[in-house]
Design an enzyme around this catalytic site. Sequence first.
Site, PDB file in Angstrom:
ATOM      1  N   TYR A   1      14.763   5.191  19.290  1.00 22.57           N
ATOM      2  CA  TYR A   1      14.733   6.486  18.612  1.00 22.57           C
ATOM      3  C   TYR A   1      15.215   7.591  19.555  1.00 22.57           C
ATOM      4  O   TYR A   1      15.992   8.469  19.165  1.00 22.57           O
ATOM      5  CB  TYR A   1      13.327   6.834  18.122  1.00 22.57           C
ATOM      6  CG  TYR A   1      12.616   5.765  17.338  1.00 22.57           C
ATOM      7  CD1 TYR A   1      13.330   4.802  16.628  1.00 22.57           C
ATOM      8  CD2 TYR A   1      11.222   5.705  17.311  1.00 22.57           C
ATOM      9  CE1 TYR A   1      12.665   3.811  15.907  1.00 22.57           C
ATOM     10  CE2 TYR A   1      10.556   4.729  16.592  1.00 22.57           C
ATOM     11  CZ  TYR A   1      11.277   3.777  15.908  1.00 22.57           C
ATOM     12  OH  TYR A   1      10.618   2.802  15.208  1.00 22.57           O
TER      13      TYR A   1
ATOM     14  N   HIS B   1       4.348  -4.591  24.637  1.00 27.51           N
ATOM     15  CA  HIS B   1       4.982  -5.488  23.683  1.00 27.51           C
ATOM     16  C   HIS B   1       4.522  -6.918  23.909  1.00 27.51           C
ATOM     17  O   HIS B   1       4.296  -7.340  25.046  1.00 27.51           O
ATOM     18  CB  HIS B   1       6.505  -5.443  23.827  1.00 27.51           C
ATOM     19  CG  HIS B   1       7.126  -4.207  23.280  1.00 27.51           C
ATOM     20  ND1 HIS B   1       8.336  -3.717  23.718  1.00 27.51           N
ATOM     21  CD2 HIS B   1       6.719  -3.344  22.316  1.00 27.51           C
ATOM     22  CE1 HIS B   1       8.637  -2.628  23.051  1.00 27.51           C
ATOM     23  NE2 HIS B   1       7.669  -2.376  22.202  1.00 27.51           N
TER      24      HIS B   1
ATOM     25  N   GLU C   1       3.681  -6.553  13.715  1.00 24.37           N
ATOM     26  CA  GLU C   1       3.317  -6.852  15.100  1.00 24.37           C
ATOM     27  C   GLU C   1       2.131  -7.804  15.097  1.00 24.37           C
ATOM     28  O   GLU C   1       1.385  -7.893  14.130  1.00 24.37           O
ATOM     29  CB  GLU C   1       2.947  -5.560  15.820  1.00 24.37           C
ATOM     30  CG  GLU C   1       2.799  -5.693  17.324  1.00 24.37           C
ATOM     31  CD  GLU C   1       2.517  -4.363  17.996  1.00 24.37           C
ATOM     32  OE1 GLU C   1       2.465  -4.344  19.236  1.00 24.37           O
ATOM     33  OE2 GLU C   1       2.349  -3.353  17.295  1.00 24.37           O
TER      34      GLU C   1
ATOM     35  N   GLU D   1      14.186  -5.090  28.348  1.00 23.03           N
ATOM     36  CA  GLU D   1      12.957  -4.897  29.117  1.00 23.03           C
ATOM     37  C   GLU D   1      12.552  -6.199  29.783  1.00 23.03           C
ATOM     38  O   GLU D   1      13.206  -7.245  29.609  1.00 23.03           O
ATOM     39  CB  GLU D   1      11.830  -4.392  28.216  1.00 23.03           C
ATOM     40  CG  GLU D   1      11.476  -5.309  27.071  1.00 23.03           C
ATOM     41  CD  GLU D   1      10.523  -4.679  26.064  1.00 23.03           C
ATOM     42  OE1 GLU D   1       9.732  -5.438  25.460  1.00 23.03           O
ATOM     43  OE2 GLU D   1      10.560  -3.454  25.856  1.00 23.03           O
TER      44      GLU D   1
ATOM     45  N   GLY E   1       0.767  -1.232   0.000  1.00 25.13           N
ATOM     46  CA  GLY E   1       0.000   0.000   0.000  1.00 25.13           C
ATOM     47  C   GLY E   1       0.799   1.282   0.000  1.00 25.13           C
ATOM     48  O   GLY E   1       2.016   1.296  -0.122  1.00 25.13           O
ATOM     49  N   LYS E   2       0.074   2.396   0.192  1.00 29.30           N
ATOM     50  CA  LYS E   2       0.640   3.730   0.066  1.00 29.30           C
ATOM     51  C   LYS E   2       1.692   4.021   1.124  1.00 29.30           C
ATOM     52  O   LYS E   2       2.718   4.633   0.850  1.00 29.30           O
ATOM     53  CB  LYS E   2      -0.474   4.773   0.149  1.00 29.30           C
ATOM     54  CG  LYS E   2      -1.457   4.727  -1.019  1.00 29.30           C
ATOM     55  CD  LYS E   2      -2.523   5.797  -0.860  1.00 29.30           C
ATOM     56  CE  LYS E   2      -3.531   5.750  -2.011  1.00 29.30           C
ATOM     57  NZ  LYS E   2      -4.592   6.768  -1.855  1.00 29.30           N
ATOM     58  N   GLN E   3       1.421   3.594   2.356  1.00 25.93           N
ATOM     59  CA  GLN E   3       2.348   3.903   3.442  1.00 25.93           C
ATOM     60  C   GLN E   3       3.706   3.264   3.199  1.00 25.93           C
ATOM     61  O   GLN E   3       4.749   3.887   3.398  1.00 25.93           O
ATOM     62  CB  GLN E   3       1.772   3.435   4.778  1.00 25.93           C
ATOM     63  CG  GLN E   3       2.618   3.831   5.972  1.00 25.93           C
ATOM     64  CD  GLN E   3       1.953   3.471   7.294  1.00 25.93           C
ATOM     65  OE1 GLN E   3       0.872   2.908   7.319  1.00 25.93           O
ATOM     66  NE2 GLN E   3       2.610   3.794   8.389  1.00 25.93           N
TER      67      GLN E   3
END
Length: 650
Positions: A160, A253, A97, A210, A18-20
């Site tokens: 990030y 998560h 995910e 984590e 798709g577009k994304q």
Amino acid sequence: MKTHTYSCSRTCTHTNLGKQATANARESLEWGTKIIGGVTPGREGEHLGLPVLPNVRKAMEVLKPDATGIYVAAHQATGAIEEAIEAEVPLIVAVAEHIPLHDMLRIHSILKTQSTCRLVGANSPGIISAVGKCRIGFQPLPCFEPGRIGIVARSGTLSYETAASTLRSGLGQSMCIGVGGDILPGTSIREGLQILVEDNDTEGIALIGEIGGDAELEAADWIREYRAKTTNPKPIAALIGGVKAVPGRIMGHAGAFALPGEPSALDKIEALKGVGAAIVNHPSRFGPVLKSMLSGSTPTGAGVATSGGISQRREMHTIARRPVSARLVLPKGVNSQKRTLYITQSAAFDLLRRHGVSIAEKANPGAQKLLAVTVNRSTRSPCVIASPSSDASEAAKFDFAYGASGNPDVSVAALAEHMRLDASSADSLGQAISALVAVFAEKEAFLLETRVVPNNNGDRTTIELAAARFGFDDAAFRSCGRQADAQGLRDAVAEDPAEVGVVEKDGIVYIKLEDGDIGTLVNGAGLAMNTVDALADAGGRAANFLDTGGKATSETVKRSFEVILTDPRVKCIFVNIFGGLTRGDMIADGIVMAFRDLRMSVPVVVRIRGTNEKEGQRIIAESGLPLFAFDDFDEAAAKAIELAKEGLHL
């Protein structure tokens, strides 16, 4: 489904839809990533001016890529991964995910039969080389510039903000490996560390772990060996999320929860600190700490801990391998998580009776022994966990092959011996294990935990079950439409309406915490865990964990405020957003709109970092509303704590 093929320092492939995904590919091209083609099943042509081939095998023959990035949704991702393995693509990066756990077990069983392919993910932001200008993933590019720091992380948002911290410190990054937050990631933190120490561009390393699994303890073992045999080892700083995680809950998560016998976040921190890693409590500290370590100084200051030298703390890792046993009794609302489905004990007993297992009417708690079927995250295999008592710290794991439907290849005699059971109990124990394995496979469980008691009947011993805690992978239903009958076993009575109402449908994960008065709203599970932990270090008390699902839009912000405000304990709301995939100014506009629409009477502290952070902070500051904008986490946390103590209503 389209597969775009990338080339970094070598060549790579990437599966898109798709577009994304096309926008992602175009952005990566502009940044410098070399894309050499793509795949659309059954078709040939061009896309973005690049050749499109009908399948991955032909793409391998014609384009000869070295890696593939798989971007399709969870229900398509398993097939795409298998296709890439069959085509022998060396590196496979899966970002999807909610791929069902048992699908990933099958993938790992296939990977074990070959030595050509490496999988990164699933549930991974991908891999990015700032030095090589190659991105296979969806990392926010403004955070990454060529530099000296390698990052290996389970959390995307934390990686990030770590990258942004190294930029602010003038260090930049060499490579960032997002191993992902899945239950069974294809590449471990230890393997990521190995890659980074062998990378000539990497001078220092940030490790982000984590709650859940043993990966960080295995990384600590590796670091110990690395430091022992290396003259000038690269400095390593680490952060572990989930210190304040709720026992028995999945913290956003898929893999962020502890199975029986697995270590706590504090166990992991002590293990890493004990082998010489500097521990930070917030990702914004990585840059200054690693800069200090690279200059030969010992990092100090708030939110930083060191062992004072590896030789002083060699015993810590052994201590960390003795976790507190997980409770069998479920906390209220434990079955509300979107990746899990717990059922009542009576429903669990009914399933076992159908397989001929005896259920004890009454049992002495002191005589109970742990018997469970789950996954061994280290070996990426299903396993039986057995303990001679109800204490999981005494448990041993017995792996069996994926695909066993009731007759696992485990030694019942060895299990009985470890559980300190009479040899005559083998037949009864074997029947119980076979029943558990059958339910595990049939219902796509992630944990079938029981307590068994021996029943002596003269010349032989039989096994009866005294308690049961059964958890099934809800992703099998939500992503692929399987296990619909298991949904009927859901225990709605135990659920908190605030945790499963509108927010669950919107992809928002909301979990109430005890004794808190500061509501938290965060984008990203790892960052949400860390926000709760770091607030506690600053003297505050979070009332909830809330992950908006990675992106904070005006609608998700509004929904999040609504659910937080259902808790009368909340005296202040702390919004901690890292504007990576979503721009900071868009987030700020959403906060202002939501505040006005809801006519909120609780003060809100907003910390926006990342893309367009200055504009976002300006929008908050000039809104004319009782919103308090900050850049620094410590200052924002201090203000939220102050407002909560004052208990002001606007």
